[in-house]
Design an enzyme around this catalytic site. Structure first.
Site, PDB file in Angstrom:
ATOM      1  N   CYS A 169       0.834  -1.251   0.156  1.00  0.00           N
ATOM      2  CA  CYS A 169       0.174   0.006   0.172  1.00  0.00           C
ATOM      3  C   CYS A 169       0.847   1.191   0.147  1.00  0.00           C
ATOM      4  O   CYS A 169       2.130   1.154   0.212  1.00  0.00           O
ATOM      5  CB  CYS A 169      -1.105  -0.114   1.376  1.00  0.00           C
ATOM      6  SG  CYS A 169      -0.015   0.246   2.641  1.00  0.00           S
ATOM      7  N   CYS A 215       2.894   1.654   3.083  1.00  0.00           N
ATOM      8  CA  CYS A 215       4.138   0.946   3.094  1.00  0.00           C
ATOM      9  C   CYS A 215       5.195   1.556   2.369  1.00  0.00           C
ATOM     10  O   CYS A 215       6.404   1.584   2.619  1.00  0.00           O
ATOM     11  CB  CYS A 215       3.749  -0.491   2.780  1.00  0.00           C
ATOM     12  SG  CYS A 215       2.349  -1.190   3.689  1.00  0.00           S
TER      13      CYS A 215
END
Length: 78
Positions: free
Chosen positions: A11, A14
């Protein structure tokens, strides 16, 4: 040399976490390898319930949010 993994699904948070850690380690002149790890087995291995999670030298340091710059600098100094 520090081995740093950012665990998550890939994501935006991240990716942001991995980029921030890489940038700060470079600014501080710290020799570190930063890798993103999207393998679900890694999440299980470290018992991560919330991502992004930060692993430094095989130890879970942080999970559940994008860390602050101060937190990252503290981890890199240790």
């Amino acid at each position: 040399m520090k081995k740093i993994k950012v665990l998550g699904s890939g994501c935006a948070k991240c990716s942001q976490t991995a980029e921030m850690i890489a940038d700060i380690s470079e600014e501080m002149g710290i020799d570190a390898i930063v890798k993103k790890d999207t393998d679900p087995q890694s999440l299980l291995k470290f018992n991560v319930m919330k991502t992004p999670a930060v692993i430094i030298d095989d130890e879970l340091i942080h999970s559940g949010s994008v860390p602050t710059r101060d937190e990252v600098e503290g981890w890199l100094r240790d």
